[in-house]
Design a protein around this motif. Structure first.
Motif, PDB file in Angstrom:
ATOM      1  N   LEU B 256       8.076  10.602  -4.064  1.00 34.96           N
ATOM      2  CA  LEU B 256       8.717  11.402  -3.294  1.00 34.96           C
ATOM      3  C   LEU B 256       8.538  13.120  -3.889  1.00 34.96           C
ATOM      4  O   LEU B 256       7.630  13.828  -3.384  1.00 34.96           O
ATOM      5  CB  LEU B 256      10.353  11.079  -2.549  1.00 34.96           C
ATOM      6  N   PRO B 257       8.998  13.252  -5.105  1.00 35.50           N
ATOM      7  CA  PRO B 257       8.642  14.829  -6.191  1.00 35.50           C
ATOM      8  C   PRO B 257       7.055  14.460  -6.469  1.00 35.50           C
ATOM      9  O   PRO B 257       6.680  16.398  -5.845  1.00 35.50           O
ATOM     10  CB  PRO B 257       9.397  14.439  -7.635  1.00 35.50           C
ATOM     11  N   ARG B 258       6.058  13.705  -6.095  1.00 34.17           N
ATOM     12  CA  ARG B 258       4.970  14.128  -6.071  1.00 34.17           C
ATOM     13  C   ARG B 258       4.338  14.497  -5.287  1.00 34.17           C
ATOM     14  O   ARG B 258       3.629  15.201  -5.397  1.00 34.17           O
ATOM     15  CB  ARG B 258       4.093  12.351  -6.747  1.00 34.17           C
ATOM     16  N   GLY B 260       6.276  15.955  -2.881  1.00 37.30           N
ATOM     17  CA  GLY B 260       6.717  17.341  -2.508  1.00 37.30           C
ATOM     18  C   GLY B 260       6.590  18.496  -3.106  1.00 37.30           C
ATOM     19  O   GLY B 260       6.083  19.635  -1.955  1.00 37.30           O
ATOM     20  N   THR B 261       6.627  18.592  -4.289  1.00 37.11           N
ATOM     21  CA  THR B 261       6.123  19.703  -4.785  1.00 37.11           C
ATOM     22  C   THR B 261       5.535  19.202  -6.240  1.00 37.11           C
ATOM     23  O   THR B 261       5.190  21.197  -6.991  1.00 37.11           O
ATOM     24  CB  THR B 261       7.587  20.427  -6.056  1.00 37.11           C
ATOM     25  N   GLY B 262       4.410  18.412  -6.129  1.00 38.82           N
ATOM     26  CA  GLY B 262       3.856  18.081  -7.205  1.00 38.82           C
ATOM     27  C   GLY B 262       4.609  18.054  -8.399  1.00 38.82           C
ATOM     28  O   GLY B 262       3.663  18.273 -10.078  1.00 38.82           O
ATOM     29  N   GLN B 263       5.630  17.555  -8.123  1.00 37.20           N
ATOM     30  CA  GLN B 263       6.178  17.470 -10.070  1.00 37.20           C
ATOM     31  C   GLN B 263       6.673  15.248 -10.057  1.00 37.20           C
ATOM     32  O   GLN B 263       6.889  14.662  -8.881  1.00 37.20           O
ATOM     33  CB  GLN B 263       7.809  17.877  -9.446  1.00 37.20           C
ATOM     34  N   SER B 264       6.351  14.916 -10.963  1.00 37.06           N
ATOM     35  CA  SER B 264       6.740  13.439 -11.524  1.00 37.06           C
ATOM     36  C   SER B 264       7.724  13.088 -11.068  1.00 37.06           C
ATOM     37  O   SER B 264       8.062  11.660 -10.692  1.00 37.06           O
ATOM     38  CB  SER B 264       6.133  12.985 -12.696  1.00 37.06           C
ATOM     39  N   ILE B 265       8.734  13.846 -10.956  1.00 36.76           N
ATOM     40  CA  ILE B 265      10.102  14.005 -10.842  1.00 36.76           C
ATOM     41  C   ILE B 265      10.848  15.540 -10.458  1.00 36.76           C
ATOM     42  O   ILE B 265      10.250  16.215 -11.044  1.00 36.76           O
ATOM     43  CB  ILE B 265      11.287  13.567 -11.739  1.00 36.76           C
ATOM     44  N   THR B 266      11.940  15.283  -9.747  1.00 33.15           N
ATOM     45  CA  THR B 266      12.889  16.387  -9.575  1.00 33.15           C
ATOM     46  C   THR B 266      13.883  16.468 -10.769  1.00 33.15           C
ATOM     47  O   THR B 266      14.187  16.044 -11.061  1.00 33.15           O
ATOM     48  CB  THR B 266      13.279  16.925  -7.993  1.00 33.15           C
ATOM     49  N   ASN B 267      14.084  17.549 -11.150  1.00 29.38           N
ATOM     50  CA  ASN B 267      14.877  18.408 -12.458  1.00 29.38           C
ATOM     51  C   ASN B 267      16.362  17.431 -11.465  1.00 29.38           C
ATOM     52  O   ASN B 267      16.965  16.767 -13.450  1.00 29.38           O
ATOM     53  CB  ASN B 267      15.528  19.881 -12.044  1.00 29.38           C
ATOM     54  N   VAL B 368      -3.590  10.037   5.483  1.00 27.75           N
ATOM     55  CA  VAL B 368      -4.094  10.049   4.124  1.00 27.75           C
ATOM     56  C   VAL B 368      -2.960  10.280   2.646  1.00 27.75           C
ATOM     57  O   VAL B 368      -2.833   9.801   2.625  1.00 27.75           O
ATOM     58  CB  VAL B 368      -5.584  10.761   3.641  1.00 27.75           C
ATOM     59  N   ALA B 369      -2.877  11.739   3.345  1.00 24.99           N
ATOM     60  CA  ALA B 369      -1.638  12.428   2.319  1.00 24.99           C
ATOM     61  C   ALA B 369       0.078  11.461   2.257  1.00 24.99           C
ATOM     62  O   ALA B 369       0.770  12.190   1.360  1.00 24.99           O
ATOM     63  CB  ALA B 369      -1.022  13.720   2.388  1.00 24.99           C
ATOM     64  N   CYS B 370      -0.142  10.924   4.108  1.00 25.14           N
ATOM     65  CA  CYS B 370       1.435  10.463   3.468  1.00 25.14           C
ATOM     66  C   CYS B 370       2.411   9.016   2.543  1.00 25.14           C
ATOM     67  O   CYS B 370       1.631   8.328   2.768  1.00 25.14           O
ATOM     68  CB  CYS B 370       1.627  10.188   5.074  1.00 25.14           C
ATOM     69  N   PRO B 371       2.944   9.590   1.745  1.00 20.80           N
ATOM     70  CA  PRO B 371       3.600   8.646   0.612  1.00 20.80           C
ATOM     71  C   PRO B 371       4.045   6.930   2.129  1.00 20.80           C
ATOM     72  O   PRO B 371       3.632   6.490   0.779  1.00 20.80           O
ATOM     73  CB  PRO B 371       4.195   8.921   0.120  1.00 20.80           C
ATOM     74  N   VAL B 372       3.991   6.992   2.639  1.00 21.46           N
ATOM     75  CA  VAL B 372       4.645   5.750   2.998  1.00 21.46           C
ATOM     76  C   VAL B 372       3.421   5.576   4.682  1.00 21.46           C
ATOM     77  O   VAL B 372       4.004   4.578   5.491  1.00 21.46           O
ATOM     78  CB  VAL B 372       5.814   6.466   4.032  1.00 21.46           C
ATOM     79  N   LYS B 373       2.635   5.771   4.826  1.00 20.01           N
ATOM     80  CA  LYS B 373       1.342   5.765   5.583  1.00 20.01           C
ATOM     81  C   LYS B 373       1.955   5.539   6.999  1.00 20.01           C
ATOM     82  O   LYS B 373       1.063   4.693   8.039  1.00 20.01           O
ATOM     83  CB  LYS B 373       1.054   4.153   4.624  1.00 20.01           C
TER      84      LYS B 373
END
Lengths: 216, 470
Positions: B256-258, B260-267, B368-373
């Motif tokens: 999700l964070p990767r 959504g915002t290009g973060q490994s994890i949100t704060n 292609v970009a969808c994390p849940v295909k």
């Protein structure tokens, strides 16, 4: 029929299932929940502590070493002085008995309120994969202390650094058995990128997160 | 929220001409698209994790009723009150009732797209409550009285200058221009609201059946404030957001964070289970969860069932050439981009949203970009088929397709007609072999010339090559 029954009935109808769930269906779901199998895990280096530090630093968390808990007041005093911050803080009750005054600090062992500038907390554990702190709320671990102050200092025992979030959940199941009101995973200072996608630290929570890595 | 999707074409035209918006949208591509690619590269088994994530969502949806019941049982055991809402109006009524029950006067909110669906703020203000959005982006939009234009970065359409002007006017304060100073100004305005509010309203990125927990993923810390400080917390979420276990949610949180915002994890990832416990010094005394259907159950088991896997990361819109060109407001409801072009017709009806399924090039980037295909291009194509079947296409388009169908079923006539058409188009071309304007084809030629066909038709060439081979 009330809303709950209507929604559940509509779901079953749309899924092409009988009006009432069969015992086997329920058993299958209960078994999956009880088994809670892990998903695929990304590769991790052997040295989880080094990984934790590397990732924490990447999140703009600062890290320094602490050999014994007795050294905590001096370490906090050094950090606050280096940051040009006032020598006052609140801490979790587990640190109440330390010699804060001896280090020139005014530290109250109570939950943080608005206006407290520094909060000193422990952690439940820390996650090496992402450089994250895992905090569980409770009477001895008030959630506000890692949230309201502008600076959050967290004591992380090396022995409490686990590989992934999965190990954090396993530890929680083994040691507590019940979910606390709040589990907060903290990954660096609070931030926002809402204006022109420019990352700015200190949105609503702390501007600074400092980890003291405790050896013993 | 009021649906204005029927004005998509007109609004898209305005947005394309809006220079400020265009420069804001360019930044989105740089940050979120590149950020996702970089963060995915950190995972040596990304494909496995993505497969597992899609399977987790499908497992939850296949037994949605039972996982919701399990969630309800665990949440109730932890002291939460679980409500079921069939419609958006139900949600607004339930929140008003909870507010009345606890004597609430001020509500602080963290970002929730479900409450945007419901128009909750208007409903609560109508009942005399003060409502304060606390996500920085949502706060800016509340001051500007605008809807969000992105599900993750709601204020992506606004520049810093616009925020400076807005804060100076609404806060009646000196005009600040530095982004950190603007953020501090908002922090200082909002902190007293967190402390004085009686009720916090949040969404939930996931709810966990195993533990009866609601989970929110945030960066600013406002979500933690909203779920920690007021005496009442109401979490409002779609029924499809249930995930079986903590391990399952962990897998989804790797994506999700990767995405959504290009973060490994949100704060912050905050997992809330029930109200304040004995001895706790913080946390709400009352914890309510509202499970919202509002059209979701209708998608189960049907042509659009995969859409319910959606974890609202926004990657599909970040990667969509149409979204990148027109931004979120043109789509005219809560959810923009490819996921919105599937959800909006499903939730508010195909009649009001006929342009949305066509607002896609079907380039496939969203899939292609969808994390849940989620096969978004395929779902958009299915919506187009439905539009045609229900006569919701414009009549010239329907007529043209029918005429083509009639002709295509008659090969000899078809060959004759194409030969004639090619010759006609050649006759219409200028000296460069380009056609400047086509009757009934203004969409093609308004902004570019159309090349006239050259040489012989494919069918003639094919016949000739077959004759040669023999």
């Amino acid at each position: 029929m009330d809303s709950r029954a209507s929604v559940l009935a509509r779901i079953r109808a749309r899924l092409g299932k009988a009006v009432t769930p069969a015992a086997a269906e329920r058993a299958q779901v209960a078994e999956y929940l009880a088994g809670h199998p892990q998903g695929p895990r990304p590769g991790m280096p052997a040295d989880t502590i080094a990984r934790f530090c590397e990732r924490a630093l990447g999140l703009m968390t600062s890290v320094s070493e602490l050999s014994t808990l007795d050294e905590l007041p001096a370490a906090v005093a050094r950090y606050l002085a280096a940051q040009g911050l006032q020598p006052a803080a609140v801490c979790w009750p587990q640190f109440a008995a330390l010699d804060w005054r001896g280090a020139g600090l005014e530290v109250a062992a109570r939950p943080a309120r608005d206006g407290d500038l520094v909060g000193i907390t422990g952690v439940f554990c820390a996650i090496a994969e992402t450089g994250t702190l895992m905090l569980c709320s409770g009477a001895a671990s008030p959630a506000a202390s890692s949230l309201l102050p502008e600076t959050h200092i967290a004591v992380v025992p090396r022995t409490r650094i686990v590989s992934g979030m999965e190990e954090g959940w396993a530890l929680l199941r083994a040691e507590s058995g019940v979910m606390p009101r709040a589990v907060n995973f903290v990954s660096g200072p609070s931030r926002t990128a809402d204006i022109e996608q420019t990352v700015t630290l200190g949105a609503h929570g702390p501007y600074r997160v400092h980890v003291l890595l405790l050896s013993q | 929220m009021q649906v204005t999707s029927m004005h998509f074409k007109a609004r898209a035209g305005e947005k394309l001409a809006d220079r400020r918006l265009q420069s804001a949208l360019k930044k989105l591509q740089g940050n979120f698209v590149k950020g996702r690619a970089d963060r995915i590269a950190e995972l040596d088994n990304f494909a496995d994790i993505r497969d597992a994530a899609a399977a987790i969502r499908d497992r939850a949806l296949a037994n949605l009723d039972l996982y919701l019941e399990a969630f309800e049982q665990k949440a109730t055991a932890a002291g939460a009150v679980v409500h079921w809402a069939q419609t958006h109006d139900d949600v607004n009524r339930i929140v008003r009732e909870i507010a009345a029950q606890h004597g609430v006067r001020k509500v602080v909110k963290s970002k929730s797209m479900v409450t945007e669906e419901c128009g909750l703020n208007v409903a609560l203000e109508g009942a005399g409550l003060e409502v304060v959005e606390t996500d920085l982006g949502e706060y800016i939009l509340q001051l500007a009285q605008e809807p969000p234009s992105h599900i993750v970065a709601p204020v992506v359409h606004k520049t810093r200058d616009e925020v400076s002007d807005l804060f100076a006017e609404k806060h009646n304060a000196p005009r600040l221009t530095d982004i950190p100073a603007l953020c501090r100004e908002a922090r200082e305005k909002l902190r007293p609201h967190f402390l004085s509010a009686d009720m916090g309203v949040s969404g939930a990125n996931f709810i966990v059946a195993e533990t009866g927990s609601t989970l929110i993923v945030t960066n600013e810390g406002n979500g933690r404030m909203v779920t920690t400080l007021p005496k009442v917390h109401v979490a409002i979420t779609g029924i499809e957001k249930v995930v079986p276990t903590l391990e399952d949610v962990t897998t989804l949180l790797r994506l999700l964070p990767r995405h959504g915002t290009g973060q490994s994890i949100t704060n912050y990832i905050s997992v809330n289970t029930g109200p304040r416990r004995a001895g706790d010094s913080d946390g709400p005394g009352h914890f309510h969860v509202i499970l919202v259907d509002a059209g979701r159950s209708d998608l189960l088991g049907g042509d659009f069932r995969e859409m319910l896997r959606c974890i609202r990361c926004g990657a599909c819109m970040n990667h969509c050439p149409v979204y990148q060109s027109v931004g979120g407001h043109a789509y005219g409801w809560v959810y923009p981009g490819p996921m919105g072009s599937v959800l909006t017709p499903s939730y508010v009806g195909l009649e009001q949203t006929r342009d949305l399924p066509n607002a896609a090039t079907l380039c496939g980037q969203c899939h292609v970009a969808c994390p849940v295909k989620i096969p978004l291009p395929e779902l958009l194509r299915k919506l187009r088929e439905r539009q045609f079947a229900r006569g919701l296409k414009p009549w010239p388009e329907t007529l043209a397709l029918k005429a083509w169908g009639w002709l295509a079923a008659r090969p000899a006539l078809y060959a004759l007609a194409t030969r004639f058409k090619a010759r006609l188009l050649r006759a219409m071309a200028d000296e460069r072999g380009m056609i400047r304007s086509l009757p009934f084809g203004g969409g093609w030629t308004d902004r570019r010339d159309f090349p006239a066909p050259q040489g012989r038709t494919f069918r003639d060439l094919y016949q000739a090559s077959k004759a040669k081979a023999n």
